[in-house]
Design a protein around this motif. Sequence first.
Motif, PDB file in Angstrom:
ATOM      1  N   UNK A 117     -10.509  27.421   1.936  1.00 54.42           N
ATOM      2  CA  UNK A 117      -9.578  27.114   3.023  1.00 54.42           C
ATOM      3  C   UNK A 117      -8.310  27.942   2.892  1.00 54.42           C
ATOM      4  N   UNK A 118      -7.543  27.978   3.981  1.00 50.81           N
ATOM      5  CA  UNK A 118      -6.258  28.676   4.007  1.00 50.81           C
ATOM      6  C   UNK A 118      -5.137  27.655   4.146  1.00 50.81           C
ATOM      7  N   UNK A 119      -4.195  27.706   3.211  1.00 51.65           N
ATOM      8  CA  UNK A 119      -2.994  26.868   3.266  1.00 51.65           C
ATOM      9  C   UNK A 119      -1.792  27.768   3.491  1.00 51.65           C
ATOM     10  N   UNK A 120      -0.990  27.466   4.505  1.00 54.68           N
ATOM     11  CA  UNK A 120       0.247  28.199   4.715  1.00 54.68           C
ATOM     12  C   UNK A 120       1.429  27.317   4.344  1.00 54.68           C
ATOM     13  N   UNK A 121       2.452  27.969   3.782  1.00 54.72           N
ATOM     14  CA  UNK A 121       3.685  27.285   3.397  1.00 54.72           C
ATOM     15  C   UNK A 121       4.798  27.841   4.265  1.00 54.72           C
ATOM     16  N   UNK A 122       5.409  26.974   5.060  1.00 53.89           N
ATOM     17  CA  UNK A 122       6.491  27.382   5.956  1.00 53.89           C
ATOM     18  C   UNK A 122       7.735  26.584   5.606  1.00 53.89           C
ATOM     19  N   UNK A 123       8.870  27.069   6.077  1.00 51.96           N
ATOM     20  CA  UNK A 123      10.119  26.366   5.820  1.00 51.96           C
ATOM     21  C   UNK A 123      11.294  27.323   5.834  1.00 51.96           C
ATOM     22  N   UNK A 124      12.507  26.794   5.839  1.00 52.19           N
ATOM     23  CA  UNK A 124      13.701  27.644   5.894  1.00 52.19           C
ATOM     24  C   UNK A 124      13.896  28.457   4.626  1.00 52.19           C
ATOM     25  N   UNK A 125      14.692  29.505   4.712  1.00 49.64           N
ATOM     26  CA  UNK A 125      15.038  30.290   3.536  1.00 49.64           C
ATOM     27  C   UNK A 125      15.705  29.392   2.499  1.00 49.64           C
ATOM     28  N   UNK A 126      15.333  29.589   1.242  1.00 48.71           N
ATOM     29  CA  UNK A 126      15.919  28.796   0.175  1.00 48.71           C
ATOM     30  C   UNK A 126      15.274  27.440  -0.027  1.00 48.71           C
ATOM     31  N   UNK A 127      14.152  27.200   0.650  1.00 45.91           N
ATOM     32  CA  UNK A 127      13.518  25.878   0.547  1.00 45.91           C
ATOM     33  C   UNK A 127      12.559  25.768  -0.633  1.00 45.91           C
ATOM     34  N   UNK A 128      12.319  26.886  -1.329  1.00 48.76           N
ATOM     35  CA  UNK A 128      11.449  26.862  -2.499  1.00 48.76           C
ATOM     36  C   UNK A 128      10.059  27.410  -2.265  1.00 48.76           C
ATOM     37  N   UNK A 129       9.799  27.997  -1.086  1.00 45.55           N
ATOM     38  CA  UNK A 129       8.451  28.458  -0.745  1.00 45.55           C
ATOM     39  C   UNK A 129       7.928  29.496  -1.743  1.00 45.55           C
ATOM     40  N   UNK A 130       8.700  30.568  -1.914  1.00 43.67           N
ATOM     41  CA  UNK A 130       8.238  31.652  -2.786  1.00 43.67           C
ATOM     42  C   UNK A 130       8.165  31.199  -4.234  1.00 43.67           C
ATOM     43  N   UNK A 131       9.133  30.424  -4.678  1.00 42.66           N
ATOM     44  CA  UNK A 131       9.082  29.923  -6.056  1.00 42.66           C
ATOM     45  C   UNK A 131       7.844  29.079  -6.279  1.00 42.66           C
ATOM     46  N   UNK A 132       7.514  28.237  -5.320  1.00 45.09           N
ATOM     47  CA  UNK A 132       6.302  27.419  -5.429  1.00 45.09           C
ATOM     48  C   UNK A 132       5.083  28.316  -5.559  1.00 45.09           C
ATOM     49  N   UNK A 133       4.988  29.331  -4.715  1.00 50.74           N
ATOM     50  CA  UNK A 133       3.843  30.238  -4.777  1.00 50.74           C
ATOM     51  C   UNK A 133       3.770  30.937  -6.132  1.00 50.74           C
ATOM     52  N   UNK A 134       4.915  31.391  -6.629  1.00 48.79           N
ATOM     53  CA  UNK A 134       4.943  32.128  -7.890  1.00 48.79           C
ATOM     54  C   UNK A 134       4.579  31.247  -9.084  1.00 48.79           C
ATOM     55  N   UNK A 135       4.835  29.943  -8.990  1.00 47.60           N
ATOM     56  CA  UNK A 135       4.410  29.069 -10.088  1.00 47.60           C
ATOM     57  C   UNK A 135       2.891  28.974 -10.162  1.00 47.60           C
ATOM     58  N   UNK A 136       2.199  29.205  -9.042  1.00 44.16           N
ATOM     59  CA  UNK A 136       0.746  29.123  -9.043  1.00 44.16           C
ATOM     60  C   UNK A 136       0.104  30.274  -9.798  1.00 44.16           C
ATOM     61  N   UNK A 137       0.889  31.325 -10.085  1.00 43.15           N
ATOM     62  CA  UNK A 137       0.406  32.454 -10.865  1.00 43.15           C
ATOM     63  C   UNK A 137       1.239  32.636 -12.133  1.00 43.15           C
ATOM     64  N   UNK A 138       2.133  31.673 -12.384  1.00 42.18           N
ATOM     65  CA  UNK A 138       3.033  31.718 -13.550  1.00 42.18           C
ATOM     66  C   UNK A 138       3.913  32.967 -13.572  1.00 42.18           C
ATOM     67  N   UNK A 139       4.105  33.599 -12.399  1.00 43.72           N
ATOM     68  CA  UNK A 139       5.111  34.651 -12.314  1.00 43.72           C
ATOM     69  C   UNK A 139       6.492  34.025 -12.502  1.00 43.72           C
ATOM     70  N   UNK A 140       6.673  32.828 -11.969  1.00 41.49           N
ATOM     71  CA  UNK A 140       7.785  31.954 -12.340  1.00 41.49           C
ATOM     72  C   UNK A 140       7.160  30.763 -13.049  1.00 41.49           C
ATOM     73  N   UNK A 141       7.504  30.566 -14.284  1.00 45.53           N
ATOM     74  CA  UNK A 141       6.916  29.480 -15.049  1.00 45.53           C
ATOM     75  C   UNK A 141       7.599  28.158 -14.672  1.00 45.53           C
ATOM     76  N   UNK A 142       6.803  27.180 -14.259  1.00 34.97           N
ATOM     77  CA  UNK A 142       7.356  25.867 -13.930  1.00 34.97           C
ATOM     78  C   UNK A 142       7.994  25.252 -15.173  1.00 34.97           C
ATOM     79  N   UNK A 143       9.019  24.438 -14.964  1.00 36.41           N
ATOM     80  CA  UNK A 143       9.657  23.737 -16.084  1.00 36.41           C
ATOM     81  C   UNK A 143       8.814  22.552 -16.530  1.00 36.41           C
TER      82      UNK A 143
END
Length: 255
Positions: free
Chosen positions: A36-62
């Motif tokens: 399936x395809x999941x899209x993440x939408x929302x205003x700038x600064x809402x955490x969209x890209x950070x959330x995506x990057x945690x899924x690949x550990x490019x940003x390591x979740x705390x």
Amino acid sequence: MSEAQTEYRVEAADVEKAFGELKVLKGVSFKVAAGTATTIIGPSGSGKTTLLRTLNALDRADSGVIRVDDVEIDFAAPTTKAEVRRFQSRSGFVFQGHNLFPHKTVIENVTEGPLMVQKRPKDEVMAEAVTLLDQVGLAAKRDQYPFQLSGGQQQRVGIARALALKPKVVLFDEPTSALDPELVGEVLSVIKDLAVQGWTLVIVTHEIQFARQVSNQVLFTDQGIILERGTPEEVIGNPRQERTRQFLQRILNPL
């Protein structure tokens, strides 16, 4: 298919992430079904890209637990580099700004990961790379360098490069945000084809009509939480939350 029968390719539970004093993700949880395809939408600064990057550990979740395919990490616990590499190998990442190697040709960019990281046989990798470049409409550009390509062509090479790793999930970080408007369509068309082919996709995008067309699930994020989730018709067509309605009104009906 019932919840119990659904095969989930991604499961995130209570994911938290802060940069210094700024808490960017505040206990985010969601699932992505296989194929399936999941899209993440929302205003700038809402955490969209950070959330995506945690899924690949490019940003390591705390903290929080993320499973991608058969690899699960509890980010509150110590992890080895080998565990993180195994986790990262389950997904392919398509960046906003292409991130191609400028000194390598198109086909060298696509084959770099499978050859150098996965150590797969060269003949097999080259044959698959040619097929992938044909799939994204760039077989004729295989021996050119990134500077010889348009932005849209570079992004399509980036997609082929991600697919060459045979990931279980493909992650897209606003794949059209760096493109001139006339080049957006060619990239979105490739992503739509991947969705039709049954790839599991997670896409951060500001292209709301594209999200409506391609998504099985839409997540609306605001201030570090998922405020609303559902089908495109539910979230985009008939949002329940006033904040979602405000955001969509501003995006879809600009002054």
